[in-house]
Motif scaffolding. Structure first.
Motif, PDB file in Angstrom:
ATOM      1  N   VAL A 176       0.838  -1.211   0.000  1.00  0.00           N
ATOM      2  CA  VAL A 176       0.000   0.000   0.000  1.00  0.00           C
ATOM      3  C   VAL A 176       0.871   1.258   0.000  1.00  0.00           C
ATOM      4  O   VAL A 176       0.559   2.241  -0.688  1.00  0.00           O
ATOM      5  N   LEU A 177       1.972   1.233   0.730  1.00  0.00           N
ATOM      6  CA  LEU A 177       2.832   2.416   0.806  1.00  0.00           C
ATOM      7  C   LEU A 177       3.525   2.730  -0.513  1.00  0.00           C
ATOM      8  O   LEU A 177       3.875   3.876  -0.765  1.00  0.00           O
ATOM      9  N   ASN A 216       7.966   5.369   0.058  1.00  0.00           N
ATOM     10  CA  ASN A 216       8.648   4.407  -0.805  1.00  0.00           C
ATOM     11  C   ASN A 216       9.766   3.688  -0.062  1.00  0.00           C
ATOM     12  O   ASN A 216       9.970   2.486  -0.251  1.00  0.00           O
ATOM     13  N   LEU A 217      10.502   4.404   0.775  1.00  0.00           N
ATOM     14  CA  LEU A 217      11.534   3.750   1.588  1.00  0.00           C
ATOM     15  C   LEU A 217      10.912   2.744   2.559  1.00  0.00           C
ATOM     16  O   LEU A 217      11.385   1.617   2.696  1.00  0.00           O
ATOM     17  N   LEU A 218       9.843   3.174   3.229  1.00  0.00           N
ATOM     18  CA  LEU A 218       9.155   2.284   4.156  1.00  0.00           C
ATOM     19  C   LEU A 218       8.566   1.076   3.425  1.00  0.00           C
ATOM     20  O   LEU A 218       8.557  -0.032   3.956  1.00  0.00           O
ATOM     21  N   SER A 219       8.084   1.296   2.219  1.00  0.00           N
ATOM     22  CA  SER A 219       7.509   0.215   1.437  1.00  0.00           C
ATOM     23  C   SER A 219       8.546  -0.870   1.163  1.00  0.00           C
ATOM     24  O   SER A 219       8.271  -2.062   1.340  1.00  0.00           O
ATOM     25  N   VAL A 256       8.808  -3.814  -3.997  1.00  0.00           N
ATOM     26  CA  VAL A 256      10.169  -3.285  -3.839  1.00  0.00           C
ATOM     27  C   VAL A 256      10.634  -2.637  -5.140  1.00  0.00           C
ATOM     28  O   VAL A 256      11.200  -1.537  -5.136  1.00  0.00           O
ATOM     29  N   ILE A 257      10.390  -3.284  -6.269  1.00  0.00           N
ATOM     30  CA  ILE A 257      10.813  -2.737  -7.561  1.00  0.00           C
ATOM     31  C   ILE A 257      10.101  -1.421  -7.847  1.00  0.00           C
ATOM     32  O   ILE A 257      10.725  -0.444  -8.275  1.00  0.00           O
ATOM     33  N   ILE A 258       8.793  -1.368  -7.606  1.00  0.00           N
ATOM     34  CA  ILE A 258       8.042  -0.137  -7.844  1.00  0.00           C
ATOM     35  C   ILE A 258       8.546   0.978  -6.935  1.00  0.00           C
ATOM     36  O   ILE A 258       8.706   2.123  -7.369  1.00  0.00           O
ATOM     37  N   ALA A 259       8.815   0.660  -5.675  1.00  0.00           N
ATOM     38  CA  ALA A 259       9.311   1.680  -4.741  1.00  0.00           C
ATOM     39  C   ALA A 259      10.667   2.208  -5.185  1.00  0.00           C
ATOM     40  O   ALA A 259      10.910   3.421  -5.150  1.00  0.00           O
ATOM     41  N   VAL A 260      11.555   1.324  -5.630  1.00  0.00           N
ATOM     42  CA  VAL A 260      12.883   1.759  -6.074  1.00  0.00           C
ATOM     43  C   VAL A 260      12.780   2.593  -7.344  1.00  0.00           C
ATOM     44  O   VAL A 260      13.461   3.623  -7.476  1.00  0.00           O
ATOM     45  N   VAL A 261      11.921   2.189  -8.269  1.00  0.00           N
ATOM     46  CA  VAL A 261      11.744   2.968  -9.503  1.00  0.00           C
ATOM     47  C   VAL A 261      11.207   4.357  -9.179  1.00  0.00           C
ATOM     48  O   VAL A 261      11.659   5.357  -9.741  1.00  0.00           O
TER      49      VAL A 261
END
Length: 176
Positions: free
Chosen positions: A73-74, A83-86, A141-146
């Protein structure tokens, strides 16, 4: 550009990223949330016959599901901290879930748990149902890093740094 103008710039939204987020959210609700919660609640419901160790495993399975779902969700937000928390919550929840899966399957194999109709090991069923949670957690994780590496957020960080530097180097007010 000043801060007001930076906020009014239109953000470029990618349809591919939106589709990836939608798929990740659906997969997360099915695999990362439902499957570990159902397995954990089954272990908690039958704790009298399974023992306290498996009841604790069930509690940790539920906690891992909450962590992975919160991570999914984050990553829907386009901010730095979520995004970091995600990424942290998704990886932490996945590691906890896989560790509890290992404990559960080892116990099931040692106890000889089998399906009463097909006589196949129950550990295979647990593995088949819980192991796919790797996919939505990895996608989160991939979406957050992107998103962390996206152009918009990098420009916002640069503008914030430039404003802070300008405030530090501003001329001092006159004394008189």
């Amino acid at each position: 550009m000043n801060a007001k103008n930076m906020k009014k710039l239109p953000r470029k939204r990618s349809p591919l990223m939106t589709a990836a987020k939608a798929v990740m959210l659906v997969l997360s609700l099915v695999f990362s949330c439902a499957m570990p919660v159902l397995a954990g609640s089954g272990l908690l419901y039958n704790r009298e016959s399974y023992g306290e160790d498996l009841a604790k495993t069930g509690i940790f399975m539920i906690i891992s599901a909450i962590l992975m779902t919160a991570g999914a969700v984050l990553c829907l937000f386009r901010k730095n901290l979520p995004n970091l928390l995600s990424a942290v919550l998704s990886v932490g929840g996945l590691i906890l879930c896989l560790a509890m899966l290992k404990i559960l399957t080892d116990h099931a194999d040692a106890s000889g748990w089998t399906d009463k109709y097909t006589l196949s090991p129950v550990s295979g069923m647990y593995t088949a149902r819980i192991l796919p949670c790797i996919l939505p957690a990895g996608m989160a994780v991939i979406i957050a890093v992107v998103q962390l590496c996206s152009y918009d957020l990098r420009e916002q960080r640069r503008a914030k740094k430039a404003r802070k530097l300008a405030e530090e180097n501003a001329p001092s007010p006159p004394i008189v």
